[in-house]
Design a protein around this motif. Structure first.
Motif, PDB file in Angstrom:
ATOM      1  N   LEU A  59      -0.414   9.719  -5.224  1.00  0.00           N
ATOM      2  CA  LEU A  59       0.900   9.099  -4.997  1.00  0.00           C
ATOM      3  C   LEU A  59       0.812   8.036  -3.908  1.00  0.00           C
ATOM      4  O   LEU A  59       1.307   6.916  -4.054  1.00  0.00           O
ATOM      5  N   LEU A  60       0.145   8.383  -2.796  1.00  0.00           N
ATOM      6  CA  LEU A  60      -0.016   7.418  -1.696  1.00  0.00           C
ATOM      7  C   LEU A  60      -0.801   6.206  -2.171  1.00  0.00           C
ATOM      8  O   LEU A  60      -0.430   5.065  -1.902  1.00  0.00           O
ATOM      9  N   SER A  69       1.217   3.943  -4.290  1.00  0.00           N
ATOM     10  CA  SER A  69       2.309   3.243  -3.622  1.00  0.00           C
ATOM     11  C   SER A  69       1.799   2.217  -2.620  1.00  0.00           C
ATOM     12  O   SER A  69       2.487   1.247  -2.329  1.00  0.00           O
ATOM     13  N   ALA A  70       0.609   2.450  -2.045  1.00  0.00           N
ATOM     14  CA  ALA A  70       0.117   1.534  -1.020  1.00  0.00           C
ATOM     15  C   ALA A  70      -0.280   0.221  -1.664  1.00  0.00           C
ATOM     16  O   ALA A  70      -1.149   0.194  -2.524  1.00  0.00           O
ATOM     17  N   PRO A  71       0.351  -0.890  -1.257  1.00  0.00           N
ATOM     18  CA  PRO A  71      -0.054  -2.175  -1.823  1.00  0.00           C
ATOM     19  C   PRO A  71      -1.495  -2.500  -1.431  1.00  0.00           C
ATOM     20  O   PRO A  71      -1.937  -2.117  -0.345  1.00  0.00           O
ATOM     21  N   PHE A  73      -2.919  -5.111  -0.402  1.00  0.00           N
ATOM     22  CA  PHE A  73      -3.168  -5.882   0.821  1.00  0.00           C
ATOM     23  C   PHE A  73      -3.008  -5.008   2.062  1.00  0.00           C
ATOM     24  O   PHE A  73      -3.751  -5.148   3.029  1.00  0.00           O
ATOM     25  N   ALA A  74      -2.044  -4.068   2.028  1.00  0.00           N
ATOM     26  CA  ALA A  74      -1.867  -3.172   3.174  1.00  0.00           C
ATOM     27  C   ALA A  74      -3.115  -2.304   3.324  1.00  0.00           C
ATOM     28  O   ALA A  74      -3.659  -2.139   4.422  1.00  0.00           O
ATOM     29  N   LEU A 124      -5.865  -2.151   6.426  1.00  0.00           N
ATOM     30  CA  LEU A 124      -6.114  -0.873   7.102  1.00  0.00           C
ATOM     31  C   LEU A 124      -7.596  -0.506   7.033  1.00  0.00           C
ATOM     32  O   LEU A 124      -8.195  -0.083   8.034  1.00  0.00           O
TER      33      LEU A 124
END
Lengths: 318, 288
Positions: free
Chosen positions: A140-141, A144-146, A148-149, A153
């Protein structure tokens, strides 16, 4: 519906799609702010002679459809003209940068499959157990995480803080390429791995509830045989579709990843060319990427017919 | 076999419902402060989000600047609060526009069938073949116009998914006896679609709305990250992420915080979409 009719219809649809795509790509020149002449002139000094050459070269005095036809006949021979910005052959620009994007896409797919197949099968078999919940939440994470983000990171944690991986460029030679592309490949793979995990988990659940699984167990087949012949074969089929789509989608996904990691691939070239309004390069990249996606979609559908007999004989399965 | 399967749900159901509650509360705990920040913006920020103080440079988090500052000395925390506006407003517009158009076209395509359905579905297939993010980057990059052009484009690019989902949800409703009896009673198609079918596809519509929001958030902040969205200098999570890459060794929070916020917002809305779907379909099922 017979298979041939199906294939024929899909081929016809593909031709229509490709025609529309090419029209859109060509239309970019007319849609851009500023006159086509000015756009194609780029950074060169404006002289009447040069303007006349450009008008002649791009047939700018002819009607739109004729211009399109000239452009298209060149494009199918992989002649996209020269960059308005650097005067370099567009094909040469693409050739120089293709291998980074291709390697990134394949590496990303390999990472995604390596993570997703065990994780997805495990989550499906251990449905509801803590292991499944951890995997499902992770997916799920990741979904959802784009990209580029996630890229930034990863860059910070593994590039800057831990200093395990380089933070810029693709390096020289294959070994260095693979090392340099590890973080980008992970960033690229996260979303597709999450999709695969969900798909696999769902199809394992689906297959486990089928009658043939109950019968297989009742007949006393060994768990190993049930796993490989029944469970794996049936639940891994959708992986093929997803892999094809992921590979094609990587070309688009690579735009953001390459930009984040400072990789000189097709994606970062697209951003540069879009910002410089270097229309010939944008047209070529858009057409090639779009066409790849469309053709891969078709190939995936055809491969499905070859691999899954139920698609070939829909009546008998029902 | 079927008896065992039939007995299992009642035992599992209450536990499941309670767990659902916790996740919904967590999602709202993430989303409500973000929406409040989007509404009030810099008014509730501890510092002026645009105020530069080059003498400060990129500071690590401290008592005055909770999440530190960027290389122009602007307060990261205040910029995150101000940035909630572009993270909520655009995606909300996209979600509203897309759900509205998608639901109307999807319902009509399912109910009327015929040429309208054919045209709509061929259009949907066509749009499906194009990689949305690529179209967005090229169109916004070449045409210009930034954020709000991207909002309009995103509506066009997201509508096909909505049409397809609403259509298939409505198709299964169309076969139900209640639609047939409504038709026999002589109700107008508009009334059958709006009053009878629409409530039954509402779980799909609500889920679409939230997932469209997520897609638009990722798309719009991605564009800003690439420098094609909001104008330079705007407080925007995607743009902050791009701008502060250069100072990640001086103040890691300058990139960790916006990345985490985008991810958290997207995750929370996704989980909420899932929970809303289950809750609304359950409520409908119980009413029957």
């Amino acid at each position: 519906m017979s298979i041939l009719a199906f294939i024929g219809r899909r081929l016809a649809a593909m031709v229509v799609l490709l025609a529309l795509l090419s029209l859109l790509c060509f239309g970019l020149l007319g849609l851009s702010p500023g006159s086509p002449e000015q756009l194609l002139l780029g950074t060169r000094p404006s002289t009447p002679e040069l303007r006349a050459t450009i008008r002649a070269e791009f047939h700018l005095d002819e009607p739109f459809l004729m211009q399109y036809w000239h452009w298209l006949t060149d494009a199918v021979r992989f002649d996209f003209g020269v960059s308005a910005h650097t005067q370099q052959e567009v094909t040469a620009i693409i050739g120089e940068r293709f291998h980074v994007t291709a390697l990134l896409a394949v590496y990303g797919l390999v990472v995604a499959l390596l993570v997703a197949i065990p994780a997805g099968l495990y989550a499906g078999v251990k449905q509801g157990k803590p292991g499944d919940q951890v995997i499902t939440f992770g997916a799920l994470l990741a979904i959802s995480a784009p990209a580029f983000a996630l890229s930034v990171l990863l860059l910070y944690v593994f590039g800057v803080a831990l200093n395990w991986f380089p933070v810029f460029g693709a390096g020289e030679g294959l070994a260095e390429n693979i090392y340099h592309l590890t973080l980008p490949a992970i960033a690229l793979a996260a979303g597709s791995a999450a999709l695969m995990i969900r798909q696999l988990r769902a199809s394992v659940l689906d297959v486990t509830n089928q009658d043939f699984m109950t019968f297989a167990r009742a007949r006393g087949l060994s768990p190993a045989r049930i796993w490989t012949v029944y469970l794996l074969r049936n639940s891994c089929l959708p992986m093929l579709t997803i892999s094809g789509l992921v590979l094609a989608g990587s070309l688009a996904g690579a735009v953001i990843i390459e930009q984040s990691f400072g990789l000189a691939g097709l994606g970062s070239q697209l951003i540069t060319s879009v910002q410089q309004l270097d229309i010939p390069v944008v047209q070529a990249l858009a057409l090639l990427t779009g066409a790849t996606v469309i053709i891969v979609n078709l190939l995936v559908d055809l491969a499905y017919i070859v691999i899954d007999p139920r698609v070939r004989h829909p009546r008998s399965a029902a | 076999m079927s008896q065992i399967a039939g007995q299992a749900p009642p035992a599992a159901a209450p536990r499941k419902r309670r767990r659902l509650g916790v996740s919904v509360v967590l999602c709202l705990a993430v989303l409500i402060p973000i929406v409040i920040s989007a509404v009030f913006g810099s008014a509730i920020a501890p510092h002026d989000p645009a105020l530069q103080d080059p003498t400060l440079g990129a500071l690590a988090p401290n008592g005055t600047y909770w999440l530190g500052t960027d290389d122009l000395g602007r307060d990261i925390f205040s910029r995150l609060i101000a940035g909630a506006y572009t993270a909520v407003a655009g995606p909300l517009l996209v979600a509203l526009g897309t759900t509205l158009t998608g639901t109307v076209i999807g319902l009509l395509a399912a109910y009327r069938g015929g040429w309208f359905d054919t045209v709509a579905m061929r259009g949907v297939d066509l749009m499906y073949a194009l990689p949305a993010m690529l179209v967005l980057i090229i169109a916004v990059g070449v045409l210009g116009g930034g954020y709000y052009v991207a909002v309009v484009l995103l509506i066009f690019l997201t509508v096909p998914t909505n049409i397809r989902l609403v259509r298939s949800a409505a198709l299964s409703q169309k076969e139900m006896a209640y639609v047939e009896s409504a038709r026999v009673m002589g109700l107008s198609p508009a009334r059958i679609i709006g009053v009878h079918i629409l409530p039954n596809v509402s779980p799909t519509v609500v889920t679409n709305f939230l997932l469209d929001f997520v897609g638009a958030l990722v798309g719009l902040s991605g564009l800003s990250f690439l420098g094609l969205g909001v104008p330079a200098g705007t407080a925007d999570w995607g743009l902050m992420l791009a701008e502060n890459r250069a100072i990640m060794d001086l103040n890691p929070m300058a990139i960790v915080a916006p990345a985490a916020l985008i991810t958290l917002t997207a995750t929370a809305a996704t989980v909420l979409a899932d929970a809303a779907y289950k809750r609304i379909s359950q409520a409908g099922a119980q009413r029957d």
